[in-house]
Enzyme design. Structure first.
Site, short mmCIF file in Angstrom:
data_model
loop_
_atom_site.label_atom_id
_atom_site.label_comp_id
_atom_site.label_asym_id
_atom_site.label_seq_id
_atom_site.Cartn_x
_atom_site.Cartn_y
_atom_site.Cartn_z
N ARG A 225 0.80 -1.23 0.00
CA ARG A 225 0.00 0.00 0.00
C ARG A 225 0.83 1.28 0.00
NH1 ARG A 225 -2.83 -3.69 3.24
NH2 ARG A 225 -4.72 -4.37 2.16
N GLY B 256 -3.51 -11.91 9.32
CA GLY B 256 -4.61 -11.92 10.27
C GLY B 256 -5.68 -12.95 10.02
N TRP C 47 -1.99 -4.53 9.95
CA TRP C 47 -1.54 -4.30 8.57
C TRP C 47 -1.96 -2.97 7.95
CZ3 TRP C 47 -5.95 -3.93 5.65
CH2 TRP C 47 -7.10 -4.59 6.11
N ASP D 27 -14.96 -11.93 11.57
CA ASP D 27 -13.84 -11.39 10.80
C ASP D 27 -14.01 -9.91 10.52
OD1 ASP D 27 -11.49 -11.22 9.40
OD2 ASP D 27 -12.19 -12.31 7.63
N ARG E 123 -16.00 -1.90 10.41
CA ARG E 123 -16.47 -3.00 9.57
C ARG E 123 -17.74 -3.65 10.15
NH1 ARG E 123 -11.78 -6.73 7.03
NH2 ARG E 123 -10.77 -4.71 7.34
#
Length: 752
Positions: free
Chosen positions: A349, A410, A459, A520, A547
């Site tokens: 990224r 992860g 991350w 998740d 999320r």
């Protein structure tokens, strides 16, 4: 003896077959002919081994115009062996001579290190020579010494006189039909249009011919032909001049020196040349396709400082002229074999910058420091062992003199951590484990045997508040993802924001969005730091669209929970957020062996693509997904080489997903306006500007700009590309540009 004769016969047969079949395109020496390219450049080979070259010959490269050549295996192998011999790097058979004497000449009498770097030490005007023995053949190295500039396309000395009378002296990194790119003797990069300058002087090369005795040349070649890649860099010195941390704390107008453009994590720019009144005139200025057959859509956000743009793909960094898009330098290494999960999928990224360095992470969880003007490797730190499923996909963050970097893995059973390294030499200063070991504070929230592979990866790039001196970092889901039988409890510090002392890594506070997550739902979404009046008080806030489907407002100094409201309508797992910040769970939505239909889906109501807050509208902008999944659980133990989900997900029947660009009122969390967007949640990020605009990508391939106040679409440009990245903005000579990774290319837009 028989083996030697057989090898000689094969080489002879290979030469004859090559001359019969290949010379017309590639030339007798492999340097290229009238119909095909040369294959002697070892920096980006399509194939390395004899077997790989043989397969390439037989199968061809149809997309590059090379047809297949069906032939017997013996003939193909002979040609491949001959070709491999033609391009054998100098390191395969180093030159005879006194290596130590050659090294002494290189660093002493020859004054080579004034311009060239070797293993992290030396100048920046000449090419980096570490790994030279793998990039060049012996004949090329010797020719470059005796006739400098005979092989190089750049690295020529030039003096330019600008219209205003100023002079630019330095090394010519590129020359195009209309432009010069010069690394000046002042240590800066200069992008100069030919219409704005005259050439006062130029020479074939900055480097004079090496005029030495035959013995000295032999010794120098012996040294140079042993410069292998991967040699440990020399002890690096302090961070050199370049991008000061003060310029990262308070970026100059038009600079974008960090992943989000600023340390607050807020993709909002004060640039306003492009606004609601003229954005319809926005047009492409340049495009840079990532070379080398990159197939996966880029996730990088470009970083721009001092006229250079830094972009990445997995294990590769390019420095581009931010005005023209021309390549200035490139650093790359092969992808690591045998990785698992995100690490194996080719994600990166972006970079961080400080002083004379650019920092990037590799797929196998190494942190690299490169020289910002040349791309030469200054130091390398191994963060973790990739065979234990660790990788690294994020952009690091610089805080003062430290480089902060997290790890991926992860869903693969890593034990998450966040590291800080000295920018000067790569020495690790601290590590914060996001899954406490037994006996450590927080370990009581892991009841069972899963903690050692509990994930909570780090991350995504965090944020930093210079005024409070706090570092904020988001963490990922616990593992196994869907089965909590061996990890009963809240599972700290998964799905959390951590507020840390950046100097020591000591935790000041934390907030967990989703305790004992079974779906998740990483908290690895942007942490946006804003100063705003909230419910009648001036406060220092942290905003996140999580999320799990809730929009959160926290006090970033104390960690106090202030607001939690749903930003999606299809949300079944919780009925709301309690005053203490914990969710009000609804029974029946935990994964079962048979499967439980739950909203949001595993990709989340939001995800890692960038969000933004606009201080003039008071609105927070994010991509929202209305979707559901059927979640199942199953027993699973961690196993090397496999992911660690502990279950599965599948699409919910008769539950089509919908995606929206939504603007949320931070005072209430309510939707102020929304605009339907094509595609899935794991696509475009967004950015707002003082020109009153929101920029984002659409699943159709369109790049778009909307009015930040009401969502009205004002401009669209069809790229035909897929989106996995967020836009940014910068200025070149006072003119605003919009930069974005579209598919496998970097694009820049500007006004006429």
């Amino acid at each position: 003896m028989a083996v030697c004769l057989a090898a000689a016969a094969m080489a002879q047969d290979g030469r004859k077959a090559y001359e019969a079949r290949c010379v017309g395109c590639h030339g007798a020496d492999g340097a290229g002919g009238g119909h095909g390219p040369g294959f002697l450049d070892l920096r980006r080979p399509r194939a390395v081994s004899i077997e790989a070259v043989r397969d390439l010959i037989v199968k061809g490269i149809p997309e590059a115009g090379m047809p297949p050549f069906p032939m017997g295996a013996e003939e193909a192998t002979a040609i491949a062996a001959y070709v491999t011999g033609l391009r054998a790097p100098a390191g395969d058979k180093p030159h005879e001579g006194d290596v130590e004497a050659g090294a002494r000449y290189f660093s002493g009498e020859g004054k080579c290190m004034a311009c060239h770097r070797v293993n992290g030490a030396g100048g920046f005007l000449g090419p980096e020579l570490s790994g030279l023995a793998r990039r060049r053949r012996l004949s090329q190295i010797e020719q470059a010494l005796r006739q400098p500039g005979s092989l190089a396309r750049g690295d020529r000395a030039v003096t330019l006189r600008l219209r205003d009378g100023a002079r630019v002296e330095g090394v010519l990194r590129y020359e195009g039909p209309a432009d010069f790119g010069v690394h000046g003797l002042d240590g800066k990069f200069h992008s100069v249009a030919k219409s704005e300058a005259t050439v006062e002087s130029r020479s074939r090369s900055v480097m004079p011919p090496v005029d030495v005795s035959q013995e000295q040349m032999r010794n120098l070649l012996a040294f140079l032909t042993r410069l292998e890649p991967g040699m440990k860099p020399a002890s690096p010195g302090p961070v050199g001049e370049g991008v000061e941390f003060t310029a990262i704390e308070k970026p100059a107008e038009g600079e974008w020196p960090t992943y989000h453009g600023n340390l607050s994590g807020n993709r909002h720019s004060q640039l306003r040349e492009i606004d609601t009144g003229n954005v319809a005139q926005l047009a492409p200025k340049w495009i840079f396709p990532i070379p080398g057959g990159q197939q996966r859509a880029l996730q990088v956000t470009p970083v721009v400082t001092d006229g250079l743009m830094y972009v990445t793909a997995v294990n590769e960094v390019w420095a581009l002229d931010a005005r023209t898009g021309r390549e200035v330098w490139h650093f790359g290494r092969p992808r690591t074999k045998g990785l698992v999960g995100d690490a194996a999928s080719g994600i990166n990224r972006g970079v961080a910058v400080l002083g004379d360095r650019v920092f990037v992470q590799t797929d196998n969880a190494h942190l690299l420091a490169l020289h910002r003007l040349t791309g030469s490797l200054l130091w390398e730190a191994a963060m973790a062992e990739s065979r234990d499923h660790y990788g690294a996909t994020g952009a690091p963050l610089v805080v003062n003199d430290l480089v902060i970097a997290g790890v991926s893995g992860g869903d693969e059973g890593v034990r998450g951590f966040l590291d800080a390294y000295k920018a000067s030499n790569g020495e690790r200063v601290w590590r914060f484990w996001t899954v406490p070991a037994p006996g450590e504070p927080g370990s009581e929230t892991w009841q069972g045997n899963a903690w050692n592979h509990g994930c909570a990866a780090t991350w995504l790039t965090g944020s930093y508040d210079p005024n409070s001196g706090l570092l904020y970092w988001p963490t990922g889901n616990p593992c196994p993802d869907y089965n909590g039988d061996e990890r009963k409890g809240d599972n700290l510090y998964s799905d959390s924001v951590l507020a840390l002392d950046p100097a020591t890594g000591a935790k000041k506070w934390h907030f967990q969005f989703t305790p004992h997550d079974l779906h998740d739902w990483d908290a690895t979404e942007s942490l946006v730091l804003v100063d705003a009046r909230f419910h009648g008080r001036d406060r220092k806030l942290l905003l996140q669209g999580n999320r799990n489907g809730f929009f959160y407002v926290l006090d970033r100094i104390s960690g106090e929970f202030l607001l939690g409201e749903p930003f999606v309508k299809r949300l079944t797992w919780a009925s709301g957020i309690r005053p203490d910040g914990r969710p009000k769970l609804v029974p029946g939505y935990q994964p079962t062996p048979e499967g439980a239909l739950t909203c949001p889906a595993v990709a989340g109501a939001s995800n890692w693509p960038s969000t933004a807050y606009h201080p003039d509208t008071g609105l927070f902008y994010l991509m929202a997904q209305e979707s559901c999944n059927v979640y199942t659980k199953q027993p699973q133990e961690w196993e090397r080489g496999s992911s660690f989900y502990g279950g599965t997900t599948r699409r919910a029947p008769n539950e089509p997903s919908q995606k929206f660009l939504r603007a949320l009122d931070i005072q209430t969390g309510k939707i102020a306006w929304e605009s339907p967007v094509e595609g899935g949640i794991l696509e475009s990020g967004l950015m707002t500007t003082a020109g009153g605009l929101v920029f984002y990508g659409d699943g159709s391939g369109a790049f778009m700009a909307a009015d930040a106040r009401n969502g009205k679409l004002l401009w669209t440009f069809q790229t035909g590309m897929g989106w996995k990245a967020g836009p940014m903005t910068y200025t070149v000579r006072g003119r605003q540009h919009i930069g974005v990774a579209a598919g496998t290319a970097i694009m820049a837009f500007g006004l006429p």
